[in-house]
Design an enzyme around this catalytic site. Sequence first.
Site, PDB file in Angstrom:
ATOM      1  N   ASN A   1       0.861  -1.173   0.000  1.00 38.19           N
ATOM      2  CA  ASN A   1       0.000   0.000   0.000  1.00 38.19           C
ATOM      3  C   ASN A   1       0.906   1.234   0.000  1.00 38.19           C
ATOM      4  OD1 ASN A   1       0.755   0.600   2.725  1.00 38.19           O
ATOM      5  ND2 ASN A   1      -0.905  -0.674   3.503  1.00 38.19           N
TER       6      ASN A   1
ATOM      7  N   GLU B   1       3.302   1.621   3.061  1.00 39.87           N
ATOM      8  CA  GLU B   1       4.342   0.595   3.077  1.00 39.87           C
ATOM      9  C   GLU B   1       5.417   0.888   2.030  1.00 39.87           C
ATOM     10  OE1 GLU B   1       1.461  -3.128   4.481  1.00 39.87           O
ATOM     11  OE2 GLU B   1       1.855  -2.742   2.361  1.00 39.87           O
TER      12      GLU B   1
ATOM     13  N   ASP C   1      -5.261  -8.482   1.738  1.00 33.33           N
ATOM     14  CA  ASP C   1      -5.194  -9.929   1.557  1.00 33.33           C
ATOM     15  C   ASP C   1      -6.093 -10.373   0.411  1.00 33.33           C
ATOM     16  OD1 ASP C   1      -3.445 -10.370   3.765  1.00 33.33           O
ATOM     17  OD2 ASP C   1      -5.143 -10.167   5.125  1.00 33.33           O
TER      18      ASP C   1
END
Length: 333
Positions: free
Chosen positions: A208, A211, A279
Amino acid sequence: MLQTLLELVPKLKDKKIMVIGDMVADVYLEGKIARISREAPVLILEHSAEHVVPGGAANATYNVAALGGEVFAMGVVGDDYAGNQLRQELGDKGIHTDGLISGPDRPTITKTRIMAGGQATVRQQIVRIDRECKQPFSEETEEKIVKSIKENLSAMAAVVLSDYGSHTVSSRIRDYVIAYCKEMQIPCIVDSRYDVMSYKGVTVVKQNESEAAAALGLKTVDAVSLQHAGKIILERLEAEAVLISRGPDGMMLFERSGKISNIPVTNKSEVYDVTGAGDTVVAAMTLALAAGASYYDAARLSNFAAGIVVRKPGTATSSPEELREAIGNHDGA
């Protein structure tokens, strides 16, 4: 183009996917507000329910299974209530759990959320309690994981490395899996919260915005610097593609060919809860690549899957039926 995605959905079924990573038990303790305590200015809750749902890498396995894949989970759970519940939840979905090793020296990674509400109020999270061993696994435990990986890897159509920073994906496991997948031309996708720059040679990188910024030592990333960051991650890791999710701004896909694609969100109006959406993106993209999709089509399919789960509370999954409906109802090109 949407027809291509619709034709891709049934091809996801029964693809064998190995998910290696930090298996987390998300525990929800439900209670009704009774009164204020006399001991301290805190609420007293009357316990009403408790349930465990898969989190972390376990949520990635859950998402792959929900989309029709055959999943092989590789990781560590404790010999405790949370671990037993997690095994049962995954097993009930048809997920292969023989690769979940019981580490005698560590508990299951557990995130316990205390949820409370009254008869006329919305249920809310009061506090979260995390239980996790911060030390690396013993050599014996690591050897058991490696053995299980080696016994099953040759049958896989794709591999997910789901690294939440809890040491399951050790340097030995990481290097072995990436090298094997590269040699055998098996798609390998990494989703690493804190250490993505150590995954050199992986096929696809999922991050993302925050990150990606942290990986390069940046405080924030805007639209311009994001393009620079994506290119750097792609080059340094020698990956085939980098997918960066941007919340309400959609996704940005960087491919080794030099192509950069902006992928807008499929629905901005009904976002409810983004928990575990990353996820879902990883699961859908991995299955799509295993089915032979291009990186662009795989990313677009994962974008639709994420658009489904953010409209659901907590960690959630999307089904092939929901995916077909979302694609079919979309008015974009």
